[in-house]
Design a protein around this motif. Sequence first.
Motif, PDB file in Angstrom:
ATOM      1  N   GLN A   1       4.490  67.181 -79.617  1.00 14.38           N
ATOM      2  CA  GLN A   1       4.631  68.620 -79.856  1.00 14.38           C
ATOM      3  C   GLN A   1       5.975  69.115 -79.322  1.00 14.38           C
ATOM      4  OE1 GLN A   1       1.567  71.317 -79.941  1.00 14.38           O
ATOM      5  NE2 GLN A   1      -0.021  69.884 -79.324  1.00 14.38           N
TER       6      GLN A   1
ATOM      7  N   MET B   1      -3.629  65.516 -87.611  1.00 17.26           N
ATOM      8  CA  MET B   1      -3.104  64.350 -86.877  1.00 17.26           C
ATOM      9  C   MET B   1      -3.473  63.057 -87.627  1.00 17.26           C
ATOM     10  SD  MET B   1      -3.440  63.601 -82.847  1.00 17.26           S
ATOM     11  CE  MET B   1      -3.445  61.920 -82.231  1.00 17.26           C
TER      12      MET B   1
ATOM     13  N   ALA C   1      -0.792  55.653 -68.585  1.00 17.72           N
ATOM     14  CA  ALA C   1      -1.335  56.304 -69.784  1.00 17.72           C
ATOM     15  C   ALA C   1      -1.883  57.695 -69.463  1.00 17.72           C
ATOM     16  CB  ALA C   1      -2.428  55.447 -70.406  1.00 17.72           C
TER      17      ALA C   1
ATOM     18  N   GLY D   1       4.848  63.211 -67.829  1.00 19.60           N
ATOM     19  CA  GLY D   1       3.655  62.606 -68.440  1.00 19.60           C
ATOM     20  C   GLY D   1       3.938  62.168 -69.867  1.00 19.60           C
ATOM     21  N   ASN D   2       4.526  63.056 -70.658  1.00 18.20           N
ATOM     22  CA  ASN D   2       4.912  62.700 -72.036  1.00 18.20           C
ATOM     23  C   ASN D   2       5.831  61.479 -72.019  1.00 18.20           C
ATOM     24  OD1 ASN D   2       5.482  66.185 -72.775  1.00 18.20           O
ATOM     25  ND2 ASN D   2       3.737  64.979 -73.428  1.00 18.20           N
TER      26      ASN D   2
ATOM     27  N   ASP E   1      -5.033  60.837 -73.312  1.00 16.41           N
ATOM     28  CA  ASP E   1      -5.616  62.107 -73.773  1.00 16.41           C
ATOM     29  C   ASP E   1      -5.726  62.189 -75.303  1.00 16.41           C
ATOM     30  OD1 ASP E   1      -2.797  62.221 -73.920  1.00 16.41           O
ATOM     31  OD2 ASP E   1      -2.841  64.400 -73.955  1.00 16.41           O
ATOM     32  N   GLN E   2      -5.004  61.343 -76.024  1.00 16.56           N
ATOM     33  CA  GLN E   2      -5.065  61.394 -77.488  1.00 16.56           C
ATOM     34  C   GLN E   2      -6.036  60.376 -78.083  1.00 16.56           C
ATOM     35  OE1 GLN E   2      -3.668  63.749 -79.371  1.00 16.56           O
ATOM     36  NE2 GLN E   2      -3.009  64.647 -77.434  1.00 16.56           N
TER      37      GLN E   2
ATOM     38  N   GLY F   1       3.883  58.286 -70.432  1.00 14.82           N
ATOM     39  CA  GLY F   1       2.724  57.905 -71.238  1.00 14.82           C
ATOM     40  C   GLY F   1       3.084  57.527 -72.662  1.00 14.82           C
TER      41      GLY F   1
ATOM     42  N   VAL G   1      -0.613  60.347 -66.553  1.00  9.41           N
ATOM     43  CA  VAL G   1       0.103  60.788 -65.358  1.00  9.41           C
ATOM     44  C   VAL G   1      -0.551  62.095 -64.909  1.00  9.41           C
ATOM     45  CG1 VAL G   1       2.337  61.564 -64.471  1.00  9.41           C
ATOM     46  CG2 VAL G   1       2.236  59.681 -66.122  1.00  9.41           C
TER      47      VAL G   1
ATOM     48  N   TYR H   1      -7.129  70.648 -86.183  1.00 11.35           N
ATOM     49  CA  TYR H   1      -5.967  69.946 -85.618  1.00 11.35           C
ATOM     50  C   TYR H   1      -6.066  68.411 -85.761  1.00 11.35           C
ATOM     51  CZ  TYR H   1      -2.773  68.706 -81.693  1.00 11.35           C
ATOM     52  OH  TYR H   1      -1.780  68.174 -80.906  1.00 11.35           O
TER      53      TYR H   1
ATOM     54  N   ASP I   1      -1.077  62.722 -90.451  1.00 10.36           N
ATOM     55  CA  ASP I   1       0.236  62.217 -90.006  1.00 10.36           C
ATOM     56  C   ASP I   1       0.244  60.689 -90.035  1.00 10.36           C
ATOM     57  OD1 ASP I   1       0.949  64.829 -89.322  1.00 10.36           O
ATOM     58  OD2 ASP I   1       0.471  64.586 -87.194  1.00 10.36           O
TER      59      ASP I   1
ATOM     60  N   LYS J   1      -4.711  66.057 -65.482  1.00  9.30           N
ATOM     61  CA  LYS J   1      -3.548  65.531 -66.203  1.00  9.30           C
ATOM     62  C   LYS J   1      -2.307  66.404 -65.950  1.00  9.30           C
ATOM     63  CE  LYS J   1      -2.911  66.543 -70.607  1.00  9.30           C
ATOM     64  NZ  LYS J   1      -2.933  66.659 -72.071  1.00  9.30           N
ATOM     65  N   MET J   2      -1.137  65.777 -65.810  1.00 14.55           N
ATOM     66  CA  MET J   2       0.099  66.561 -65.733  1.00 14.55           C
ATOM     67  C   MET J   2       0.346  67.219 -67.084  1.00 14.55           C
ATOM     68  SD  MET J   2       4.032  65.400 -64.979  1.00 14.55           S
ATOM     69  CE  MET J   2       3.887  65.063 -63.240  1.00 14.55           C
TER      70      MET J   2
ATOM     71  N   VAL K   1       0.185  56.202 -77.773  1.00 16.67           N
ATOM     72  CA  VAL K   1      -0.115  57.532 -77.203  1.00 16.67           C
ATOM     73  C   VAL K   1      -0.616  57.366 -75.765  1.00 16.67           C
ATOM     74  CG1 VAL K   1      -0.728  58.885 -79.270  1.00 16.67           C
ATOM     75  CG2 VAL K   1      -2.428  57.365 -78.245  1.00 16.67           C
ATOM     76  N   GLY K   2      -0.710  58.489 -75.058  1.00 21.27           N
ATOM     77  CA  GLY K   2      -1.373  58.518 -73.759  1.00 21.27           C
ATOM     78  C   GLY K   2      -2.883  58.624 -73.977  1.00 21.27           C
TER      79      GLY K   2
ATOM     80  N   GLY L   1       3.694  60.987 -82.699  1.00 25.10           N
ATOM     81  CA  GLY L   1       4.246  62.341 -82.771  1.00 25.10           C
ATOM     82  C   GLY L   1       4.172  63.019 -81.423  1.00 25.10           C
TER      83      GLY L   1
HETATM   84  P1  TYM Z   1       1.471  65.839 -76.986  1.00 25.62           P
HETATM   85  O1  TYM Z   1       2.653  66.524 -77.576  1.00 25.62           O
HETATM   86  O2  TYM Z   1       0.525  66.658 -76.170  1.00 25.62           O
HETATM   87  O3  TYM Z   1       1.930  64.621 -76.103  1.00 25.62           O
HETATM   88  C1  TYM Z   1       2.851  63.645 -76.579  1.00 25.62           C
HETATM   89  C2  TYM Z   1       2.487  62.296 -76.010  1.00 25.62           C
HETATM   90  O4  TYM Z   1       2.500  62.339 -74.583  1.00 25.62           O
HETATM   91  C3  TYM Z   1       1.270  61.836 -74.072  1.00 25.62           C
HETATM   92  N1  TYM Z   1       0.968  62.547 -72.803  1.00 25.62           N
HETATM   93  C4  TYM Z   1       0.723  61.941 -71.645  1.00 25.62           C
HETATM   94  N2  TYM Z   1       0.672  60.633 -71.308  1.00 25.62           N
HETATM   95  C5  TYM Z   1       0.415  60.337 -70.018  1.00 25.62           C
HETATM   96  N3  TYM Z   1       0.187  61.280 -69.054  1.00 25.62           N
HETATM   97  C6  TYM Z   1       0.226  62.595 -69.348  1.00 25.62           C
HETATM   98  N4  TYM Z   1       0.028  63.508 -68.396  1.00 25.62           N
HETATM   99  C7  TYM Z   1       0.498  62.973 -70.698  1.00 25.62           C
HETATM  100  N5  TYM Z   1       0.620  64.167 -71.332  1.00 25.62           N
HETATM  101  C8  TYM Z   1       0.893  63.875 -72.626  1.00 25.62           C
HETATM  102  C9  TYM Z   1       0.254  62.134 -75.152  1.00 25.62           C
HETATM  103  O5  TYM Z   1      -0.873  61.300 -75.046  1.00 25.62           O
HETATM  104  C10 TYM Z   1       1.059  61.871 -76.396  1.00 25.62           C
HETATM  105  O6  TYM Z   1       1.060  60.498 -76.712  1.00 25.62           O
HETATM  106  N6  TYM Z   1      -1.614  65.554 -80.883  1.00 25.62           N
HETATM  107  C11 TYM Z   1      -0.470  64.937 -80.256  1.00 25.62           C
HETATM  108  C12 TYM Z   1       0.748  64.849 -81.140  1.00 25.62           C
HETATM  109  C13 TYM Z   1       0.500  64.202 -82.454  1.00 25.62           C
HETATM  110  C14 TYM Z   1       0.379  62.813 -82.697  1.00 25.62           C
HETATM  111  C15 TYM Z   1       0.201  62.683 -84.084  1.00 25.62           C
HETATM  112  C16 TYM Z   1       0.384  61.701 -81.864  1.00 25.62           C
HETATM  113  C17 TYM Z   1       0.411  64.825 -83.661  1.00 25.62           C
HETATM  114  N7  TYM Z   1       0.225  63.925 -84.639  1.00 25.62           N
HETATM  115  C18 TYM Z   1       0.008  61.418 -84.681  1.00 25.62           C
HETATM  116  C19 TYM Z   1       0.203  60.441 -82.462  1.00 25.62           C
HETATM  117  C20 TYM Z   1       0.029  60.321 -83.839  1.00 25.62           C
HETATM  118  C21 TYM Z   1      -0.092  65.749 -79.036  1.00 25.62           C
HETATM  119  O7  TYM Z   1      -0.357  66.923 -78.958  1.00 25.62           O
HETATM  120  O8  TYM Z   1       0.665  65.067 -78.126  1.00 25.62           O
END
Ligand code: TYM
Length: 332
Positions: free
Chosen positions: A12, A133, A185, A20-21, A150-151, A24, A187, A129, A136, A196-197, A147-148, A10
């Motif tokens: 946001q 997740m 993973a 980054g999104n 941070d998750q 990653g 950025v 939160y 989900d 983190k970006m 995921v990246g 997922g």
């Molecule tokens: P979100 O929306 O902050 O970020 C989405 C995805 O982008 C990755 N990401 C990064 N990867 C590398 N470098 C970066 N600077 C960077 N910034 C963000 C995040 O790791 C993510 O994979 N809680 C989650 C959303 C979520 C979710 C889920 C994810 C809700 N339910 C179930 C997986 C499974 C979030 O806020 O991601």
Amino acid sequence: MEDKKLIFSGIQPTGTFTLGNYIGAVRNWGPLQDQYNCIYCVVDMHAITVRQDPVKLRQNTMNSYALLMACGVDPEKSILFIQSHVKTHAELNWILCCNTQFGELSRMTQFKDKSQRHPDDVNAGLFTYPSLMAADILAYNADLVPVGIDQKQHLELARNIAQRFNQRYGDFFTLPEPYIQEIGAKVMSLQEPTKKMSKSDENPNACILILDDKDTIIRKFKRAVTDSDAEICYREGKDGINNLMTIYSTITGKDFAAIESEFAGKGYGDFKLAVGEAVADHLEPVRTEFARLSADKEYLKKCYTEGAEKALRYSQRIVSKVYRKVGFVDRT
Ligand code: TYM
């Protein structure tokens, strides 16, 4: 669905994703569709854990949905939907909340960071939160979660919640595995490369947005913070250059050794320009496709309506079994 492993992820609805999104997570979502059954969603319910303007949230959710498609998620191959359209997520969340400890949630670094950033709104949703997740992911019994980094902590909690539920009620949930790539993973910010970006960075030059135009992308890379020596190589302490090399590598497919020899004897200016151009050119088709899709609201609506129907059908089977397991009376 075919008998393949199940992926869930997922994002946001920030409207336009960061680089980054993209690096990653999202850029991998398309290719994964060929190997796995994939379920992806725009998590608007997570978004309201921080204050949102309702008009902007709606717009950003639609844009994020279209942007995922522009980045390669095909609603014919994957189930692609909007979280609030599928009620099973909220239903399962409640049950999982009752199987999650206060102490576990208190240890989440993202909760600590966000409650520091929004001290006037440390609401219960922000605290729980990670349980939403987990819902989900577990509502589909997903095997893998791309995921990246941070998750990762949230995912570990999701596994612990699943494990606790299985111990209490008998084996039921699949324990989801994080699917985190080795390069890209995390950025980093272009202005403070130890951070983190993130779109929430106050300095707009710190973060590339994937809908930024070519000039903006090149300008932001030109201003990227590096270091005072002049060698383009991947080494500890060279956070800015390491980050640019990581970005360049993921976008071009070249490994670090190839990048080092490509830029041997060249200056940081040349390198930054090359990274900027590579990223801007790579994202050009995403921007074009996003513009095309955004203009076709009817088609988008058809996709997210069908996506929600499929997601509901799939998750309902699982969540109704969970209801039985915890002892709720069958409605019919
Ligand atoms: P979100 O929306 O902050 O970020 C989405 C995805 O982008 C990755 N990401 C990064 N990867 C590398 N470098 C970066 N600077 C960077 N910034 C963000 C995040 O790791 C993510 O994979 N809680 C989650 C959303 C979520 C979710 C889920 C994810 C809700 N339910 C179930 C997986 C499974 C979030 O806020 O991601």
